[in-house]
Design a protein around this motif. Structure first.
Motif, PDB file in Angstrom:
ATOM      1  N   SER A   7      38.127 -49.207 104.994  1.00  0.00           N
ATOM      2  CA  SER A   7      37.781 -48.417 106.179  1.00  0.00           C
ATOM      3  C   SER A   7      36.838 -48.763 106.556  1.00  0.00           C
ATOM      4  N   PRO A   8      36.985 -48.102 107.842  1.00  0.00           N
ATOM      5  CA  PRO A   8      35.984 -48.954 108.624  1.00  0.00           C
ATOM      6  C   PRO A   8      35.534 -47.565 109.383  1.00  0.00           C
ATOM      7  N   LEU A   9      35.299 -47.221 108.421  1.00  0.00           N
ATOM      8  CA  LEU A   9      34.617 -45.279 108.254  1.00  0.00           C
ATOM      9  C   LEU A   9      32.941 -46.086 107.749  1.00  0.00           C
ATOM     10  N   ASP A  10      32.068 -45.743 108.529  1.00  0.00           N
ATOM     11  CA  ASP A  10      30.314 -46.390 107.278  1.00  0.00           C
ATOM     12  C   ASP A  10      29.817 -44.544 106.815  1.00  0.00           C
ATOM     13  N   LYS A  11      29.066 -44.697 106.186  1.00  0.00           N
ATOM     14  CA  LYS A  11      28.428 -43.773 105.697  1.00  0.00           C
ATOM     15  C   LYS A  11      28.305 -42.087 106.294  1.00  0.00           C
ATOM     16  N   GLN A  12      27.414 -42.263 107.460  1.00  0.00           N
ATOM     17  CA  GLN A  12      27.718 -41.260 108.302  1.00  0.00           C
ATOM     18  C   GLN A  12      28.395 -40.547 108.794  1.00  0.00           C
ATOM     19  N   GLN A  13      29.532 -41.645 109.270  1.00  0.00           N
ATOM     20  CA  GLN A  13      31.145 -40.773 109.719  1.00  0.00           C
ATOM     21  C   GLN A  13      31.818 -40.514 108.646  1.00  0.00           C
ATOM     22  N   HIS A  16      30.153 -37.073 108.683  1.00  0.00           N
ATOM     23  CA  HIS A  16      30.434 -36.464 109.436  1.00  0.00           C
ATOM     24  C   HIS A  16      32.029 -35.432 109.834  1.00  0.00           C
ATOM     25  N   LEU A  17      31.935 -36.342 109.146  1.00  0.00           N
ATOM     26  CA  LEU A  17      34.017 -36.134 108.391  1.00  0.00           C
ATOM     27  C   LEU A  17      33.847 -34.871 107.828  1.00  0.00           C
ATOM     28  N   ARG A  18      33.481 -35.213 106.530  1.00  0.00           N
ATOM     29  CA  ARG A  18      33.624 -33.784 105.973  1.00  0.00           C
ATOM     30  C   ARG A  18      32.678 -32.361 106.358  1.00  0.00           C
ATOM     31  N   GLY A  19      31.845 -32.731 106.805  1.00  0.00           N
ATOM     32  CA  GLY A  19      31.058 -31.519 107.346  1.00  0.00           C
ATOM     33  C   GLY A  19      32.704 -30.886 108.424  1.00  0.00           C
ATOM     34  N   GLN A  20      32.199 -31.751 108.536  1.00  0.00           N
ATOM     35  CA  GLN A  20      33.658 -31.082 109.973  1.00  0.00           C
ATOM     36  C   GLN A  20      35.276 -29.990 108.590  1.00  0.00           C
ATOM     37  N   VAL A  21      35.043 -31.394 107.762  1.00  0.00           N
ATOM     38  CA  VAL A  21      36.290 -30.404 106.979  1.00  0.00           C
ATOM     39  C   VAL A  21      35.875 -28.968 106.346  1.00  0.00           C
ATOM     40  N   ASP A  22      34.895 -29.546 105.676  1.00  0.00           N
ATOM     41  CA  ASP A  22      34.393 -28.228 105.585  1.00  0.00           C
ATOM     42  C   ASP A  22      34.190 -26.979 106.252  1.00  0.00           C
ATOM     43  N   THR A  23      33.818 -26.796 107.673  1.00  0.00           N
ATOM     44  CA  THR A  23      33.999 -26.221 108.920  1.00  0.00           C
ATOM     45  C   THR A  23      34.852 -25.420 108.999  1.00  0.00           C
ATOM     46  N   LEU A  24      35.603 -26.450 109.194  1.00  0.00           N
ATOM     47  CA  LEU A  24      37.258 -25.700 109.186  1.00  0.00           C
ATOM     48  C   LEU A  24      37.735 -25.413 107.513  1.00  0.00           C
ATOM     49  N   MET A  25      37.511 -25.685 106.729  1.00  0.00           N
ATOM     50  CA  MET A  25      37.513 -24.745 105.246  1.00  0.00           C
ATOM     51  C   MET A  25      37.031 -22.772 105.627  1.00  0.00           C
ATOM     52  N   ARG A  26      35.789 -23.423 105.787  1.00  0.00           N
ATOM     53  CA  ARG A  26      35.326 -22.310 106.753  1.00  0.00           C
ATOM     54  C   ARG A  26      35.949 -20.972 106.975  1.00  0.00           C
ATOM     55  N   ASN A  27      36.308 -21.476 108.022  1.00  0.00           N
ATOM     56  CA  ASN A  27      36.750 -20.394 109.284  1.00  0.00           C
ATOM     57  C   ASN A  27      38.476 -20.226 108.801  1.00  0.00           C
ATOM     58  N   PHE A  28      38.723 -20.922 108.075  1.00  0.00           N
ATOM     59  CA  PHE A  28      40.384 -20.715 108.241  1.00  0.00           C
ATOM     60  C   PHE A  28      41.050 -19.822 106.899  1.00  0.00           C
ATOM     61  N   LEU A  29      39.622 -20.180 105.839  1.00  0.00           N
ATOM     62  CA  LEU A  29      41.115 -19.030 104.522  1.00  0.00           C
ATOM     63  C   LEU A  29      40.077 -18.278 104.829  1.00  0.00           C
ATOM     64  N   VAL A 287      40.376 -41.828 109.783  1.00  0.00           N
ATOM     65  CA  VAL A 287      39.523 -40.296 110.194  1.00  0.00           C
ATOM     66  C   VAL A 287      40.949 -40.000 109.344  1.00  0.00           C
ATOM     67  N   HIS A 288      42.332 -39.915 109.508  1.00  0.00           N
ATOM     68  CA  HIS A 288      43.800 -39.130 109.178  1.00  0.00           C
ATOM     69  C   HIS A 288      43.344 -39.090 108.022  1.00  0.00           C
ATOM     70  N   ALA A 289      42.710 -40.106 106.979  1.00  0.00           N
ATOM     71  CA  ALA A 289      42.822 -40.252 105.309  1.00  0.00           C
ATOM     72  C   ALA A 289      41.719 -39.668 105.252  1.00  0.00           C
ATOM     73  N   ALA A 290      40.721 -39.388 105.931  1.00  0.00           N
ATOM     74  CA  ALA A 290      39.279 -38.828 104.729  1.00  0.00           C
ATOM     75  C   ALA A 290      39.857 -37.352 104.729  1.00  0.00           C
ATOM     76  N   VAL A 291      40.159 -36.669 106.546  1.00  0.00           N
ATOM     77  CA  VAL A 291      40.186 -35.520 106.818  1.00  0.00           C
ATOM     78  C   VAL A 291      41.782 -35.336 105.540  1.00  0.00           C
ATOM     79  N   LEU A 292      42.624 -36.007 105.412  1.00  0.00           N
ATOM     80  CA  LEU A 292      43.815 -35.220 104.258  1.00  0.00           C
ATOM     81  C   LEU A 292      43.068 -34.772 103.253  1.00  0.00           C
ATOM     82  N   ALA A 293      42.486 -36.144 102.409  1.00  0.00           N
ATOM     83  CA  ALA A 293      41.271 -35.754 101.086  1.00  0.00           C
ATOM     84  C   ALA A 293      40.831 -34.750 101.749  1.00  0.00           C
ATOM     85  N   GLY A 294      39.820 -34.743 101.852  1.00  0.00           N
ATOM     86  CA  GLY A 294      38.675 -33.055 102.480  1.00  0.00           C
ATOM     87  C   GLY A 294      40.094 -32.223 102.358  1.00  0.00           C
TER      88      GLY A 294
END
Length: 594
Positions: A7-13, A16-29, A287-294
């Motif tokens: 993956s070209p994504l580093d740990k910080q990236q 960040h994506l995990r945080g974005q997914v968590d926010t999405l789920m928190r607002n969507f559920l 990014v797509h793979a990380a978001v889909l997994a989350g």
């Protein structure tokens, strides 16, 4: 192209994506929980309400559409440096595409070189169109590369290409050995893309309907009031598409500067610098793979709560459904009175001038497909009648009945129906500018799904009616005459589906949901009037007697599998065709049973 490098994504990236997914789920559920309640109420009210006469007497086919498995040799542009290499490709019944180094690796149960779900892909079989699409996707980045050498591998002529393009994933470049093989793969891949994409739309399960409504409401709360193709795919894939579209401006800001560089990024992947058009794809894919997994993990974690909530809602809503519906009607009546004046003024000013154009565009999308279904169905029934008159062979008749029963699942035969819907894509695109409508692919897939379901229902109806009316006492001519009457009866039912194209769902027992329902009901009344003018009053089956109750009565009984209801796997593969009993001519009872 097609491999799985690190993956070209580093740990910080990734964090960040995990945080974005968590926010999405928190607002969507919360939206999802509310729509689950709405969906259960709608289902119970439909079950307990008066049973209106069906608009069509066609039987509902018990077979469910599923991706037809397909396999065979192809070549793929892959490797570092990239080159066209032979592979063995397999399209699975769940809509996943896998490729192996050779056929024996697949037959021995080896691991594939790569795989992907077909959700969201677009298939192109023209190399020129694919290169033009790449240029359009990255037009802003090419201004600094006008002097680059045009020596891309992608621009070396390919005889029978199969390009799979995705807005957020790596593109896949395949090539077939012959035009016939390319045609077979095109049909298989297009079928897989469609059925993988519309799994939620085809389901009538409360959870599936609730999820789609929740996505729409969530996006409205985010300020998105248009319509596009974001709801194609499983629940996790839909949420991934939602977040990817939200993040796309930031992703473009990160990737486009690199495109204007020396091309070193693409050289690292083995592509010449002229192919800077593909430079952003590894990052988007990661990014797509990380978001889909989350998103998958988030929905999986919510599953026990959802199961418990559905069971609880069923127990609490059913005993009080009459009271809830009366309360809903009172609130709706007050809202309708409060907004009638401004709403009528708005509809008269904004909707009425545009409605004829919209109705005509959508009806033309459906009419050609349904006429193709009618023609194909009539041809199949005529073949059975001719076989009865011409051949005393029970074996040949059984073969004809089997082929007839398989018509809805025959990709080559149904292509004549699907092609008509595909041709409307450009016409539907004309709705983008005046209305902001970008869901062309969803409408095309919906028309194709309807054509397949209509064909399946008509075939099932014909086979059952034929089985009921044919007996051993009939000679071949008498049996053929009875089949002619059955043929006429089945064809008579087909036009009644045309008015159902614009039927829509409903909302919840919440002020927001009822308010939207009232507005939608007024819109549906106007749509109904326009349909009557266009089709004639006798041909319209979605008659709207009241603007409140209509959306609760539109949907049919649920026949999807539990796997579909729980979020995104494709339905079971259809059976092996009509269940034909042994016979000698004239056919015995049971010959035409499906």
């Amino acid at each position: 192209m097609g491999g799985r490098p690190s993956s070209p994504l580093d740990k910080q990236q990734r964090q960040h994506l995990r945080g974005q997914v968590d926010t999405l789920m928190r607002n969507f559920l919360p939206c999802y929980r509310g729509q689950l309640a709405a969906s259960i109420l709608r289902q119970i009210s439909r079950e307990l309400g008066p049973q209106e006469p069906a608009g069509s007497q066609l039987l509902r086919s018990k077979k469910l559409p599923r991706v037809r498995e397909h396999r065979g040799p192809l070549t793929q542009l892959r490797g570092h440096p990239p080159r066209w290499q032979p592979i063995f490709c397999v399209l699975r019944g769940d809509g996943r595409l896998e490729w192996f180094s050779h056929k024996e690796e697949y037959e021995n149960g080896g691991h594939p070189l790569g795989s992907t779900a077909l959700t969201g892909y677009t298939l192109l079989t023209s190399q020129r169109e694919y290169l033009r699409l790449l240029d359009a996707l990255c037009s802003d980045s090419l201004e600094d590369h006008t002097q680059e050498e045009p020596d891309s591998l992608l621009e070396v002529p390919v005889s029978f290409p199969l390009f799979l393009q995705h807005p957020f994933r790596r593109h896949l470049c395949f090539s077939a050995a012959t035009r016939e093989a390319q045609h077979a793969w095109r049909l298989a891949l297009q079928g897989g893309i469609r059925l993988r994409g519309t799994v939620l739309q085809r389901s009538q399960a409360p959870a599936a309907r609730a999820f789609l409504d929740a996505v729409r409401l969530y996006r409205q709360h985010q300020g998105h009031f248009g319509d596009d193709d974001v709801t194609l795919g499983s629940d996790a894939e839909v949420l991934t598409a939602v977040l990817m579209r939200e993040q796309l401006p930031a992703l473009r800001a990160q990737t486009l500067p690199g495109l204007r560089g020396s091309g070193g990024g693409i050289r690292a992947l083995g592509f010449p610098s002229h192919d800077c058009r593909l430079n952003s794809l590894p990052l988007l894919d990661a990014v797509h793979a990380a978001v889909l997994a989350g998103a998958s993990a988030g929905l999986c974690a919510f599953q026990p709560e959802k199961d418990e909530l559905l069971a609880s809602l069923e127990k609490t809503i059913r005993p009080d459904v009459d009271q809830l519906l009366r309360q809903r009607a009172r609130v709706a009546g007050r809202l309708r009175t409060d907004i009638r004046g401004p709403l009528e003024s708005c509809l008269h000013r904004e909707v009425d001038p545009q409605l004829p154009r919209v109705v005509q565009t959508l009806l033309r999308t459906m009419e050609a497909s349904l006429e193709a279904v009618r023609t194909l169905l009539a041809q199949g029934m005529d073949r059975l009648s001719r076989r009865l008159r011409q051949s005393p062979s029970g074996t040949q008749l059984r073969r004809e009945v089997y082929s007839f029963g398989e018509m809805p699942w025959d990709l080559a035969l149904m292509q004549t129906c699907y092609r008509e819907a595909e041709r409307s894509h450009g016409r539907l695109g004309q709705l983008a500018a005046p209305f902001g409508f970008l869901g062309m692919q969803s409408l095309v897939f919906g028309a194709q799904d309807l054509a397949q379901q209509l064909m399946a229902d008509a075939v099932a109806t014909f086979l059952q009616l034929a089985d009921q009316c044919l007996t051993m006492a009939l000679n071949c001519d008498q049996a053929a005459q009875r089949l002619e009457r059955v043929r006429g009866r089945v064809l008579k039912e087909l036009p009644e589906f045309e008015g159902d194209v614009l039927a829509m769902g409903s909302q919840a027992l919440t002020t927001e949901g009822i308010y939207e329902d009232v507005i939608r009901g007024c819109l549906l009344q106007r749509i109904d009037r326009e349909l009557k003018k266009t089709l004639g009053a006798n041909d319209v089956s979605c008659t709207l007697d009241g603007c409140l109750e209509v959306p609760w009565e539109q949907e049919g009984a649920d026949e999807e599998t539990e796997a579909e209801r729980e979020g995104g796997t494709c339905p079971r593969q259809p059976g092996s065709g009509a269940q034909i009993q042994p016979l000698c001519p004239p056919p015995s009872r049971g010959t035409f049973r499906s």
